[in-house]
Design a protein around this motif. Structure first.
Motif, PDB file in Angstrom:
ATOM      1  N   GLU A  90      45.007  38.180  28.604  1.00  0.00           N
ATOM      2  CA  GLU A  90      46.388  38.959  28.723  1.00  0.00           C
ATOM      3  C   GLU A  90      45.756  40.215  29.934  1.00  0.00           C
ATOM      4  N   THR A  91      44.281  40.773  29.019  1.00  0.00           N
ATOM      5  CA  THR A  91      43.309  41.684  29.979  1.00  0.00           C
ATOM      6  C   THR A  91      43.148  40.821  31.614  1.00  0.00           C
ATOM      7  N   LYS A  92      43.222  39.151  31.611  1.00  0.00           N
ATOM      8  CA  LYS A  92      42.764  38.547  32.584  1.00  0.00           C
ATOM      9  C   LYS A  92      44.078  38.440  33.048  1.00  0.00           C
ATOM     10  N   ASP A  93      44.630  38.025  33.071  1.00  0.00           N
ATOM     11  CA  ASP A  93      45.830  37.819  33.694  1.00  0.00           C
ATOM     12  C   ASP A  93      46.402  39.281  34.384  1.00  0.00           C
ATOM     13  N   GLN A  94      46.773  40.520  33.661  1.00  0.00           N
ATOM     14  CA  GLN A  94      46.906  42.043  34.254  1.00  0.00           C
ATOM     15  C   GLN A  94      45.960  42.130  35.359  1.00  0.00           C
ATOM     16  N   LEU A  95      44.368  41.862  35.649  1.00  0.00           N
ATOM     17  CA  LEU A  95      43.360  41.783  36.453  1.00  0.00           C
ATOM     18  C   LEU A  95      44.273  40.718  37.842  1.00  0.00           C
ATOM     19  N   ARG A  96      44.633  39.390  37.172  1.00  0.00           N
ATOM     20  CA  ARG A  96      45.023  38.741  38.685  1.00  0.00           C
ATOM     21  C   ARG A  96      45.999  39.544  39.152  1.00  0.00           C
ATOM     22  N   GLN A  97      46.982  40.368  38.401  1.00  0.00           N
ATOM     23  CA  GLN A  97      47.971  40.710  39.584  1.00  0.00           C
ATOM     24  C   GLN A  97      47.799  41.391  40.129  1.00  0.00           C
ATOM     25  N   GLN A  98      46.709  42.250  39.123  1.00  0.00           N
ATOM     26  CA  GLN A  98      45.851  43.361  40.480  1.00  0.00           C
ATOM     27  C   GLN A  98      45.556  43.028  41.424  1.00  0.00           C
ATOM     28  N   PHE A  99      45.111  41.899  41.654  1.00  0.00           N
ATOM     29  CA  PHE A  99      44.440  41.478  42.391  1.00  0.00           C
ATOM     30  C   PHE A  99      45.736  40.775  44.023  1.00  0.00           C
ATOM     31  N   PHE A 100      47.147  40.158  43.491  1.00  0.00           N
ATOM     32  CA  PHE A 100      48.401  39.797  44.113  1.00  0.00           C
ATOM     33  C   PHE A 100      48.383  40.616  44.488  1.00  0.00           C
ATOM     34  N   ASN A 101      48.653  42.472  43.869  1.00  0.00           N
ATOM     35  CA  ASN A 101      49.640  43.436  44.227  1.00  0.00           C
ATOM     36  C   ASN A 101      48.522  43.798  45.492  1.00  0.00           C
ATOM     37  N   GLN A 102      47.089  43.731  45.463  1.00  0.00           N
ATOM     38  CA  GLN A 102      46.465  44.724  46.613  1.00  0.00           C
ATOM     39  C   GLN A 102      47.016  43.421  48.052  1.00  0.00           C
ATOM     40  N   ARG A 103      47.511  42.274  47.926  1.00  0.00           N
ATOM     41  CA  ARG A 103      46.975  41.471  47.968  1.00  0.00           C
ATOM     42  C   ARG A 103      48.035  41.465  49.668  1.00  0.00           C
ATOM     43  N   LYS A 104      49.148  42.289  48.370  1.00  0.00           N
ATOM     44  CA  LYS A 104      50.558  42.493  49.233  1.00  0.00           C
ATOM     45  C   LYS A 104      50.318  43.539  50.077  1.00  0.00           C
ATOM     46  N   GLU A 105      49.651  44.217  49.308  1.00  0.00           N
ATOM     47  CA  GLU A 105      50.066  45.398  49.863  1.00  0.00           C
ATOM     48  C   GLU A 105      48.737  46.183  51.246  1.00  0.00           C
ATOM     49  N   LEU A 106      47.643  45.299  51.041  1.00  0.00           N
ATOM     50  CA  LEU A 106      47.220  44.609  52.889  1.00  0.00           C
ATOM     51  C   LEU A 106      48.424  44.535  53.685  1.00  0.00           C
ATOM     52  N   GLY A 107      49.933  44.260  53.483  1.00  0.00           N
ATOM     53  CA  GLY A 107      50.767  43.976  54.863  1.00  0.00           C
ATOM     54  C   GLY A 107      50.299  43.153  55.737  1.00  0.00           C
ATOM     55  N   GLY A 108      51.688  42.183  55.866  1.00  0.00           N
ATOM     56  CA  GLY A 108      51.399  40.916  56.616  1.00  0.00           C
ATOM     57  C   GLY A 108      50.603  40.307  57.917  1.00  0.00           C
ATOM     58  N   GLN A 109      50.865  42.831  58.862  1.00  0.00           N
ATOM     59  CA  GLN A 109      50.169  41.647  60.163  1.00  0.00           C
ATOM     60  C   GLN A 109      48.465  42.401  59.905  1.00  0.00           C
ATOM     61  N   GLU A 110      47.925  42.494  59.027  1.00  0.00           N
ATOM     62  CA  GLU A 110      46.403  42.450  58.679  1.00  0.00           C
ATOM     63  C   GLU A 110      46.143  41.287  57.938  1.00  0.00           C
ATOM     64  N   ARG A 111      47.059  41.082  56.971  1.00  0.00           N
ATOM     65  CA  ARG A 111      46.632  39.782  56.548  1.00  0.00           C
ATOM     66  C   ARG A 111      46.031  38.828  57.609  1.00  0.00           C
ATOM     67  N   GLN A 112      47.256  38.944  58.442  1.00  0.00           N
ATOM     68  CA  GLN A 112      46.801  38.207  59.296  1.00  0.00           C
ATOM     69  C   GLN A 112      46.319  38.015  60.685  1.00  0.00           C
ATOM     70  N   ARG A 113      45.309  39.346  60.210  1.00  0.00           N
ATOM     71  CA  ARG A 113      44.308  39.745  61.416  1.00  0.00           C
ATOM     72  C   ARG A 113      43.070  39.538  60.816  1.00  0.00           C
ATOM     73  N   GLN A 114      42.573  39.317  59.559  1.00  0.00           N
ATOM     74  CA  GLN A 114      41.616  39.658  58.740  1.00  0.00           C
ATOM     75  C   GLN A 114      41.859  37.306  59.008  1.00  0.00           C
ATOM     76  N   SER A 115      43.066  36.251  58.496  1.00  0.00           N
ATOM     77  CA  SER A 115      43.169  35.604  58.382  1.00  0.00           C
ATOM     78  C   SER A 115      42.742  34.901  59.594  1.00  0.00           C
ATOM     79  N   ASP A 116      43.425  35.942  60.441  1.00  0.00           N
ATOM     80  CA  ASP A 116      42.677  35.146  61.796  1.00  0.00           C
ATOM     81  C   ASP A 116      41.039  35.043  62.118  1.00  0.00           C
TER      82      ASP A 116
END
Length: 206
Positions: free
Chosen positions: A4-30
């Motif tokens: 359960e704790t590991k799943d919560q940690l994964r959700q935290q990382f998922f949320n942080q990716r969302k918070e980056l925003g599409g423009q910043e995710r694409q900039r880093q991806s490029d």
């Protein structure tokens, strides 16, 4: 650490990716794509003799490797992508621009419709990109919890005497010093050899 704790940690990382925003995710991806393309092109011929790389098709907020896949294909490199199955195994199929696609049986992702092969088809690849939600400077990674790549990495030594280079692409905030212990590392976990981020470039960890 509990599941359960590991799943919560994964959700935290998922949320942080969302918070980056599409423009910043694409900039880093490029930048990730550019770094990996330059690095692969600069390898000695013996290190890229197979002209074959295993990559993942972008899904959701993951790093977008589509530009890298297209550039490598244009350079004559075979691109292989994983297909996940309900029993938590993976098969592999070849990707190329405009390959026919269909919806996965396991989720809202599009997959190539071509013939499926076992892990032996990527065991002789030059490079396997190993996805993660986070990784550390010892090469250990936090996956999504399915164990698909854990099983692949464990099988590789039995499938090939010349194992592929293993590299994990991440967003900047997902790469940690090992002594920080940002996520749990368990006995069955196998490390990758390098982590690449837009900020740090390719960092060899083994």
């Amino acid at each position: 650490m509990s599941t359960e704790t590991k799943d919560q940690l994964r959700q935290q990382f998922f949320n942080q990716r969302k918070e980056l925003g599409g423009q910043e995710r694409q900039r880093q991806s490029d930048l990730l794509c550019r770094l990996l393309l330059e690095w692969y092109g600069g390898l000695e011929p013996a290190q890229r003799s197979a002209k074959k790389i295993a990559l993942t098709i972008r899904f959701g907020t993951e790093p977008d490797t589509d530009p890298l896949m297209r550039a490598l294909h244009d350079d004559g490199v075979e691109i292989w992508v994983p297909i996940s199955h309900a029993d938590r195994s993976m098969s592999w199929t070849q990707w190329y621009p405009d390959v026919p696609m269909e919806k996965s049986k396991l989720g809202p992702i599009q997959e190539p419709t071509g013939e499926r092969f076992g892990p032996e088809v990527v065991a002789d690849a030059d490079v396997i990109s190993v996805p993660a939600l986070a990784a550390d400077t010892a090469g250990y990674r936090l996956g999504k919890g399915g164990g698909y790549y854990d099983r692949l990495l464990a099988a590789l030594p039995e499938l090939s005497d010349d194992a592929p280079l293993l590299i994990t692409p991440l967003f900047n905030h997902e790469f940690f010093a090992a002594n920080v212990e940002a996520f749990p590392v368990e006995a069955h976990d196998l490390p990758v050899q390098a982590v690449v981020t837009a900020e740090n470039g390719i960092v060899w960890v083994q």
